[in-house]
Motif scaffolding. Structure first.
Motif, mmCIF file in Angstrom:
data_model
loop_
_atom_site.group_PDB
_atom_site.id
_atom_site.type_symbol
_atom_site.label_atom_id
_atom_site.label_comp_id
_atom_site.label_asym_id
_atom_site.label_seq_id
_atom_site.Cartn_x
_atom_site.Cartn_y
_atom_site.Cartn_z
ATOM 1 N N GLU A 74 3.624 11.479 -22.557
ATOM 2 C CA GLU A 74 4.143 12.469 -23.507
ATOM 3 C C GLU A 74 4.824 13.647 -22.812
ATOM 4 O OE1 GLU A 74 0.925 10.147 -25.508
ATOM 5 O OE2 GLU A 74 1.195 11.066 -23.537
ATOM 6 N N ASP A 75 4.560 13.817 -21.524
ATOM 7 C CA ASP A 75 5.233 14.877 -20.767
ATOM 8 C C ASP A 75 6.700 14.544 -20.506
ATOM 9 O OD1 ASP A 75 2.782 16.172 -20.602
ATOM 10 O OD2 ASP A 75 2.293 15.281 -18.652
ATOM 11 N N PHE A 76 7.065 13.254 -20.623
ATOM 12 C CA PHE A 76 8.405 12.808 -20.244
ATOM 13 C C PHE A 76 9.157 12.054 -21.345
ATOM 14 C CE2 PHE A 76 5.525 12.774 -16.580
ATOM 15 C CZ PHE A 76 6.150 13.701 -15.771
ATOM 16 N N TYR A 77 8.422 11.514 -22.325
ATOM 17 C CA TYR A 77 9.057 10.676 -23.344
ATOM 18 C C TYR A 77 8.644 11.136 -24.736
ATOM 19 C CZ TYR A 77 9.322 7.660 -19.211
ATOM 20 O OH TYR A 77 9.538 7.171 -17.950
ATOM 21 N N ASP A 78 9.548 11.003 -25.700
ATOM 22 C CA ASP A 78 9.174 11.349 -27.075
ATOM 23 C C ASP A 78 8.425 10.180 -27.716
ATOM 24 O OD1 ASP A 78 11.017 9.478 -28.165
ATOM 25 O OD2 ASP A 78 12.622 10.964 -28.232
ATOM 26 N N GLU A 79 7.886 10.417 -28.900
ATOM 27 C CA GLU A 79 7.041 9.418 -29.573
ATOM 28 C C GLU A 79 7.803 8.120 -29.855
ATOM 29 O OE1 GLU A 79 5.249 11.011 -33.065
ATOM 30 O OE2 GLU A 79 4.142 12.566 -31.987
ATOM 31 N N GLU A 80 9.092 8.223 -30.133
ATOM 32 C CA GLU A 80 9.876 7.028 -30.461
ATOM 33 C C GLU A 80 10.027 6.113 -29.242
ATOM 34 O OE1 GLU A 80 13.251 9.166 -31.829
ATOM 35 O OE2 GLU A 80 12.702 8.994 -33.948
ATOM 36 N N PHE B 287 0.800 -1.231 0.000
ATOM 37 C CA PHE B 287 0.000 0.000 0.000
ATOM 38 C C PHE B 287 0.829 1.275 0.000
ATOM 39 C CE2 PHE B 287 -3.195 -3.124 1.042
ATOM 40 C CZ PHE B 287 -4.249 -2.692 0.243
ATOM 41 N N ILE B 288 2.152 1.143 0.133
ATOM 42 C CA ILE B 288 3.005 2.306 -0.128
ATOM 43 C C ILE B 288 2.808 2.745 -1.580
ATOM 44 C CG2 ILE B 288 5.414 3.047 -0.430
ATOM 45 C CD1 ILE B 288 6.137 1.455 2.041
ATOM 46 N N LEU B 289 2.542 1.772 -2.466
ATOM 47 C CA LEU B 289 2.325 2.098 -3.879
ATOM 48 C C LEU B 289 1.138 3.028 -4.069
ATOM 49 C CD1 LEU B 289 2.986 -1.266 -5.757
ATOM 50 C CD2 LEU B 289 4.607 0.455 -4.998
ATOM 51 N N SER B 290 0.137 2.945 -3.164
ATOM 52 C CA SER B 290 -1.028 3.830 -3.300
ATOM 53 C C SER B 290 -0.628 5.287 -3.113
ATOM 54 C CB SER B 290 -2.126 3.432 -2.305
ATOM 55 O OG SER B 290 -1.722 3.696 -0.965
ATOM 56 N N ILE B 291 0.352 5.538 -2.234
ATOM 57 C CA ILE B 291 0.819 6.911 -2.029
ATOM 58 C C ILE B 291 1.593 7.392 -3.252
ATOM 59 C CG2 ILE B 291 2.456 8.323 -0.734
ATOM 60 C CD1 ILE B 291 0.485 5.649 1.030
ATOM 61 N N ILE B 292 2.440 6.499 -3.806
ATOM 62 C CA ILE B 292 3.193 6.844 -5.015
ATOM 63 C C ILE B 292 2.236 7.229 -6.131
ATOM 64 C CG2 ILE B 292 4.745 5.935 -6.797
ATOM 65 C CD1 ILE B 292 5.929 4.107 -4.618
ATOM 66 N N GLN B 293 1.155 6.462 -6.273
ATOM 67 C CA GLN B 293 0.159 6.738 -7.299
ATOM 68 C C GLN B 293 -0.638 8.003 -6.981
ATOM 69 O OE1 GLN B 293 -1.743 6.535 -9.907
ATOM 70 N NE2 GLN B 293 -3.645 7.262 -9.011
ATOM 71 N N ASP B 294 -1.094 8.143 -5.754
ATOM 72 C CA ASP B 294 -1.988 9.250 -5.406
ATOM 73 C C ASP B 294 -1.373 10.620 -5.646
ATOM 74 O OD1 ASP B 294 -3.951 7.485 -4.689
ATOM 75 O OD2 ASP B 294 -3.679 7.685 -2.529
ATOM 76 N N VAL B 295 -0.083 10.764 -5.309
ATOM 77 C CA VAL B 295 0.547 12.092 -5.429
ATOM 78 C C VAL B 295 1.590 12.134 -6.547
ATOM 79 C CG1 VAL B 295 0.079 12.750 -3.058
ATOM 80 C CG2 VAL B 295 2.218 11.580 -3.583
ATOM 81 N N LYS B 296 1.613 11.097 -7.385
ATOM 82 C CA LYS B 296 2.448 11.064 -8.587
ATOM 83 C C LYS B 296 3.938 11.236 -8.286
ATOM 84 C CE LYS B 296 -1.097 10.497 -11.182
ATOM 85 N NZ LYS B 296 -1.650 9.229 -10.822
ATOM 86 N N LEU B 297 4.463 10.334 -7.457
ATOM 87 C CA LEU B 297 5.898 10.349 -7.164
ATOM 88 C C LEU B 297 6.642 9.531 -8.223
ATOM 89 C CD1 LEU B 297 5.961 9.988 -3.279
ATOM 90 C CD2 LEU B 297 5.932 12.058 -4.666
ATOM 91 N N ARG B 298 6.716 10.080 -9.409
ATOM 92 C CA ARG B 298 7.343 9.375 -10.532
ATOM 93 C C ARG B 298 8.799 9.030 -10.228
ATOM 94 N NH1 ARG B 298 10.108 11.320 -14.929
ATOM 95 N NH2 ARG B 298 10.149 9.948 -16.745
ATOM 96 N N GLU B 299 9.427 9.863 -9.411
ATOM 97 C CA GLU B 299 10.844 9.669 -9.101
ATOM 98 C C GLU B 299 11.125 8.361 -8.354
ATOM 99 O OE1 GLU B 299 9.947 14.083 -9.266
ATOM 100 O OE2 GLU B 299 8.984 12.261 -8.512
ATOM 101 N N VAL B 300 10.129 7.803 -7.685
ATOM 102 C CA VAL B 300 10.372 6.571 -6.919
ATOM 103 C C VAL B 300 9.798 5.323 -7.605
ATOM 104 C CG1 VAL B 300 10.582 7.755 -4.709
ATOM 105 C CG2 VAL B 300 8.353 6.933 -5.427
#
Length: 437
Positions: free
Chosen positions: A333-339, A179-192
């Motif tokens: 698309e905010d972080f990766y190009d189409e390729e 359920f730590i994953l729920s926090i990562i998802q809820d507040v968008k901690l992409r870094e972790v």
């Protein structure tokens, strides 16, 4: 009502009782008196020497938690933190832990990070009480825009500590790490996200909650943010619980009405025809005839076109024109190009777990291998071009910029293993692999 009458009315025994609306309204009018009483009440509960005089099934605990939250009483926060460390909290307040404890703690939060962390890190406490505290901490830090980096570091540290525990304890309980994953998802901690993937690799995640890691990534990029909110009023929060008799009885439908509603639900949705000169529904901004109409015409003769369309339905994408957009959602698309995205889509089509209903025909082992080979070959060709174009030196560098669902070395291992099994020459691919390894 006098204070003692209010307290007695909120001390309910049994099930299917009337919601004590009059007592709740009276408690709101006597907020100062009720608050003082409830603070003393919880202070008594958390001290073992006088705990014996308090009934464990006393409903006043539940009403007290909600009232202090509605009053946003900051003096209650230290008491509630200590109360929530009890190992038998689930027995005392039941579903309140998973349904509202985060809101209760957030509503009374007094700014003391040390206290909230003490509950997060308390191994004796109920798992879901710890998760509720972590949700509160995450919301506080995200609302305070300068606190995001502090939150990332703290969540990373907590995850590192959980990994150590997992390595040292063969009976490690994966509920907390899941359920730590729920926090990562809820507040968008992409870094972790890399640490979340490590949890999966160490079997620290219950896959019945979020599925496999690639499914969690889908969830991460398709759902909006979810912050903890303040408790509104006690009546709004709990008056509709099954514990209470409902003032408005639930409407009962006749069999004919139910059949009519069911038939309506099962009617296929009418698709609006897209004109050649209309804006393309994919959201590109181009006209339909210059965008998806062309690729659809080219691809519909390909037997794998339907497979791609079916299994990319859950793949993260930007909403099409007219589709609702989840608040706080972030996009690939905010972080990766189409390729990078196209390479990942092909690998996803090859490797994602395909849950097939019992009534649908499942692919055979041979069909599955053929499908993986088909998509991974395309992915490899684009991957090779991307590496050469960007002058990428190794797998690790590629993953730093282009990893979405899968590490490139991992899927290359699968690709080469299939080619070897099928006796397909792969000398060129092997040389390329060794160059990046």
């Amino acid at each position: 009502m006098e204070l003692q009458q209010i307290i007695e009315a909120l001390s309910i025994d049994g099930e299917k009782v009337k919601f004590p609306r009059e007592a709740i309204l009276a408690a709101q009018k006597k907020q100062d008196e009720v608050t003082k009483y409830l603070l003393q009440y919880f202070n008594q509960i958390i001290h073992p020497e006088i705990e014996a005089s308090i009934a464990k099934d006393d409903s006043l605990k539940i009403f007290g938690l909600y009232l202090l939250a509605q009053f946003q009483e900051k003096k209650a926060f230290p008491l509630l933190i200590e109360y929530c460390k009890r190992s038998d909290l689930d027995y005392e307040i039941g579903d309140v832990i998973t349904e509202a404890l985060d809101k209760i703690l957030y509503s009374t939060y007094d700014g003391n990070d040390f206290l909230i962390k003490s509950l997060i890190e308390c191994e004796e406490a109920d798992t879901f009480a710890r998760i509720a505290a972590l949700k509160v901490y995450a919301t506080v830090k995200i609302v305070n825009k300068e606190g995001r980096e502090e939150l990332i570091k703290y969540v990373s540290d907590v995850m590192d500590e959980e990994q150590k525990k997992m390595e040292q304890d063969e009976d490690y309980d994966i509920d907390f790490s899941t359920f730590i994953l729920s926090i990562i998802q809820d507040v968008k901690l992409r870094e972790v996200l890399p640490k979340a993937e490590a949890f999966y690799e160490m079997d620290m995640v219950d896959i019945s909650v979020y599925g496999y890691y690639d499914e969690f990534v889908n969830f991460f990029y398709t759902q909006g943010t979810k912050m903890v909110e303040n408790v509104k009023t006690v009546a709004e929060e709990i008056s509709n619980w099954a514990w209470f008799e409902q003032e408005k009885p639930e409407k009962r439908y006749s069999e004919k009405e139910l059949q009519r509603m069911l038939s309506k639900e099962m009617e296929p949705e009418k698709q609006k025809k897209i004109g050649r000169n209309d804006s393309c529904p994919c959201g590109s901004g181009k006209k339909y005839k210059h965008c998806c109409l062309v690729t659809e015409g080219e691809n519909k003769n390909n037997p794998m076109y339907a497979d791609r369309e079916k299994w990319l339905k859950d793949y993260p994408r930007k909403p099409k024109t007219g589709e609702p957009e989840a608040e706080g959602r972030i996009y690939l698309e905010d972080f990766y190009d189409e390729e990078y995205i196209e390479i990942d889509k092909l690998v996803y089509l090859a490797l994602t777990h395909r849950a097939t209903p019992m009534w649908e025909q499942r692919e055979t082992e041979e069909q599955m291998i053929h499908r993986k080979l088909y998509y991974l070959k395309q992915a490899y060709e684009l991957f090779q071009k991307k590496v050469e174009k960007e002058q990428i030196a190794d797998f690790k560098t590629y993953d730093t910029y282009g990893k979405i669902h899968y590490g490139c070395k991992n899927w290359m291992d699968v690709y080469l293993a299939i080619m070897e099994k099928k006796h397909i020459p792969f000398k060129e691919e092997k040389v390329f692999y060794e160059k990046l390894n």
